[in-house]
Enzyme design. Structure first.
Site, PDB file in Angstrom:
ATOM      1  N   HIS A  75      -2.846   3.404 -16.755  1.00  0.00           N
ATOM      2  CA  HIS A  75      -3.336   2.059 -17.077  1.00  0.00           C
ATOM      3  C   HIS A  75      -2.246   0.993 -16.956  1.00  0.00           C
ATOM      4  O   HIS A  75      -2.530  -0.203 -17.069  1.00  0.00           O
ATOM      5  CB  HIS A  75      -3.931   2.034 -18.492  1.00  0.00           C
ATOM      6  CG  HIS A  75      -5.057   1.060 -18.644  1.00  0.00           C
ATOM      7  ND1 HIS A  75      -5.126  -0.132 -17.959  1.00  0.00           N
ATOM      8  CD2 HIS A  75      -6.183   1.096 -19.401  1.00  0.00           C
ATOM      9  CE1 HIS A  75      -6.214  -0.785 -18.288  1.00  0.00           C
ATOM     10  NE2 HIS A  75      -6.888  -0.055 -19.165  1.00  0.00           N
ATOM     11  N   ARG A  76      -1.002   1.395 -16.748  1.00  0.00           N
ATOM     12  CA  ARG A  76       0.056   0.398 -16.553  1.00  0.00           C
ATOM     13  C   ARG A  76      -0.062  -0.286 -15.192  1.00  0.00           C
ATOM     14  O   ARG A  76       0.396  -1.420 -15.025  1.00  0.00           O
ATOM     15  CB  ARG A  76       1.434   1.063 -16.672  1.00  0.00           C
ATOM     16  CG  ARG A  76       1.734   1.633 -18.049  1.00  0.00           C
ATOM     17  CD  ARG A  76       3.038   2.404 -18.058  1.00  0.00           C
ATOM     18  NE  ARG A  76       3.003   3.545 -17.155  1.00  0.00           N
ATOM     19  CZ  ARG A  76       4.026   4.370 -16.945  1.00  0.00           C
ATOM     20  NH1 ARG A  76       5.171   4.160 -17.600  1.00  0.00           N
ATOM     21  NH2 ARG A  76       3.922   5.386 -16.124  1.00  0.00           N
TER      22      ARG A  76
END
Length: 472
Positions: A445-446
Site C-alpha cells: 500500500h506504500r
C-alpha cells in the site's frame, strides 16, 4: 552453470624479503607493509588459502555442505568443481580459482557455515599440508570456547538496583520551583499555591497529579503505589515468559532446511510491509476454450495466466513497481513474473523474465525448463530472485480462493483460485451458468493504491475473457 566463488584471504600482517617475486601479489591498498626477517614464515602462511562459504544469492546468510566432490589430499586445478553447497534456494557446484592441494576440510558434509566462514584449506605444495591441517584443527576447536557464556547468571542479581535509584531520585528535593504548563493551569483553577506544592516529577518538577493531590482531589499516598505496581509487573513479566509450552508426547522436532529457513525469514520480513487485498471475479469460458486448443502444443495454464498478467502490467506499471527502502519506489523496466512452485522441502519462485515480450509457446517452453531445474535444485540465482510480480495458483487443487503473502521487494502478488461453474445474472436479470475463477491480489500500500489495483484487475479480466491477444 556452476559458480566460481572460492576466494583466498591473505593474512593482514605480511612481511616479505626481496627474494619474493612481486608480480605474484596484488594489493588494493598499501597499509604499513614492513619488510622484516620474519618473511620466511609469512611466505608459508600466504600459500595456505582459506576456502570460504560463498554467497550464492542476495538473501543467503549461511550454506550447507551437500557433498565434497574432492577429498583431502586431492590435487585441484583452477576452475575445477570442489564442493556442492546448498543455498537457500538451490544446490550449486562451487569451483576453485587456484591450483593447489585440498589440504583440509573444515566443514564436513551435512553441516552448515555462515557466508564468509572458512570451509576448507588449500595448500600450494605438499610442504604446507601438515601446517594446514594443524590450522584446521585449531580453528575447529575454537568454537568450544563459549563456556564464558555462564556469567549472564550474575546479571540477574543486579536487577533490584533500580529500586535504590528510584529512592534516590525521590530523596533529591527540588532546588527551585519547576512545573508543567498544565500543572500551573490546574493550580490556578483549584486555587492552589503552587509555591507550596512538592513536585514528584523528574528533578522535582511539579506535575498535574501533584497539584490535584494538593487540592485534595487525589490522596498523595495513592500516587506511589500506582507507579510501583507497573514496575513490579514489568519485572515479573520476563519470569512469566520463561516457561516454555510442554512438549506433546510422541512429537518429533524437525529443524528447518536451508530453504525453509529462508522462506521463514522472508515471511517474517514481509510482515513489516503495509499490505491490502482486492478480489475480482473473472469469467474463464473463453480462456478454457483457448487452453483446450493449445494444450496439445505444450502450453500450460500457468503460462497463459503469466502471459495475461504480464500484458496487464504493461498498462499498469505501478503494480510492477517495488519499494525496498521505505523512502522511494522503483518502476521496473522489465516485467518478470515469478511463479510459486512447491517442491520437496520448501517453496521456490522461478522467474519468467520479460514475460510480456515472449510469445506464448516460447514462454511455455521456458516455464517447463524452470520447473525441471527447480525440482532438481539447479536454478541459478537470477532465475529465482529477479521477479517483479508473483503469481500463485492453487486452482489445480480445487481451491476456490485464498490470499497470498507479499514477497519482500515486490509490489504485488496474485492468488488464483479454481475455475468453477457459477450461475451468473446478466443485465436483464437472466441467469446462465458460466465458468468463473476468483483472483485475489495482495499489494504494497506504500506504492499501490486501491484504484490502481482495481484498474489492473479489470484489465487482467478483460484479457482473460478475450484471450485472442495471448497468442499474438
Amino acid at each position: 552453470m556452476s559458480s566460481s566463488l572460492l576466494q583466498s584471504r591473505v593474512p593482514p600482517q605480511l612481511s616479505f624479503t626481496s627474494s619474493l617475486n612481486k608480480s605474484q601479489w596484488r594489493f588494493t591498498t598499501l597499509p604499513a607493509v614492513t619488510f622484516t626477517r620474519r618473511a620466511k614464515h609469512s611466505t608459508v602462511n600466504a600459500k595456505i588459502r582459506e576456502i570460504f562459504m560463498p554467497a550464492l544469492s542476495s538473501t543467503m546468510t549461511e550454506g550447507k555442505i551437500v557433498s565434497w566432490i574432492k577429498s583431502e589430499g586431492d590435487v585441484l586445478s583452477k576452475g575445477e568443481s570442489v564442493v556442492v553447497v546448498e543455498s537457500d534456494k538451490a544446490d550449486m557446484d562451487v569451483e576453485t580459482f587456484y591450483d593447489g592441494i585440498l589440504a583440509a576440510i573444515v566443514v564436513p558434509e551435512g553441516e552448515s557455515a555462515p557466508v564468509g566462514a572458512p570451509i576448507g584449506l588449500l595448500a600450494e605444495t605438499e610442504a604446507e599440508i601438515e601446517e594446514a591441517k594443524a590450522k584446521a584443527a585449531s580453528s575447529g576447536s575454537s568454537p568450544a570456547t563459549p563456556p564464558p557464556a555462564a556469567p549472564p547468571a550474575p546479571a540477574v542479581a543486579p536487577a533490584p538496583a533500580p529500586t535504590p535509584v528510584a529512592a534516590a531520585a525521590v530523596a533529591d528535593g527540588p532546588r527551585k520551583i519547576v512545573s508543567t504548563p498544565y500543572a500551573k493551569k490546574l493550580a490556578k483553577q483549584h486555587k492552589v499555591d503552587i509555591n507550596k506544592v512538592v513536585g514528584t516529577g523528574p528533578f522535582g518538577r511539579i506535575t498535574p497529579a501533584d497539584v490535584e493531590a494538593a487540592a485534595g482531589i487525589v490522596p498523595v499516598k495513592s500516587v506511589a503505589p500506582v507507579v510501583a505496581e507497573p514496575v513490579a509487573a514489568a519485572a515479573a513479566a520476563p519470569v512469566k515468559s520463561a516457561p516454555a509450552l510442554p512438549d506433546i508426547p510422541g512429537a518429533t522436532i524437525v529443524p528447518f532446511t536451508t530453504m525453509q529457513a529462508a522462506v521463514s525469514k522472508n515471511m517474517i520480513e514481509s510482515l513489516s510491509v503495509p499490505t491490502f487485498r482486492v478480489g475480482y471475479p473473472v469469467m474463464t469460458d473463453a480462456l478454457d476454450a483457448l487452453y483446450a486448443k493449445v494444450k496439445s502444443k505444450g502450453v500450460t495454464m500457468t503460462a497463459l495466466l503469466a502471459k495475461a498478467a504480464a500484458m496487464a502490467l504493461v498498462q499498469h506499471p505501478v503494480v510492477n513497481a517495488s519499494c525496498k527502502d521505505g523512502k522511494s519506489f522503483t518502476y521496473n523496466s522489465s516485467i518478470n513474473i515469478a511463479v510459486a512452485v512447491a517442491i520437496n522441502g520448501g517453496l521456490i519462485t522461478p522467474v519468467l523474465q520479460d514475460a510480456d515480450k515472449l510469445d506464448l509457446y516460447l514462454l511455455s517452453e521456458k516455464w517447463k525448463e524452470l520447473v525441471e531445474k527447480a525440482r532438481s535444485k539447479q536454478l541459478q540465482p537470477h532465475e529465482y530472485n529477479s521477479g517483479t510480480f508473483t503469481l500463485s495458483n492453487l486452482g489445480m487443487f480445487g481451491v476456490d480462493r485464498f490470499d497470498a503473502i507479499l514477497p519482500p521487494g515486490q509490489g504485488a502478488i496474485m492468488a488464483v483460485g479454481a475455475s468453477k461453474p457459477t450461475p451468473i445474472a446478466d443485465k436483464d436479470g437472466y441467469f446462465s451458468v458460466k465458468s468463473q475463477m476468483l483472483v485475489n491480489v495482495t499489494a504494497d500500500h506504500r506504492i499501490v493504491y486501491g484504484a490502481d489495483l482495481a484498474a489492473f484487475l479489470k484489465t487482467f479480466a478483460k484479457i482473460v475473457q478475450e484471450p485472442d491477444s495471448l497468442t499474438l
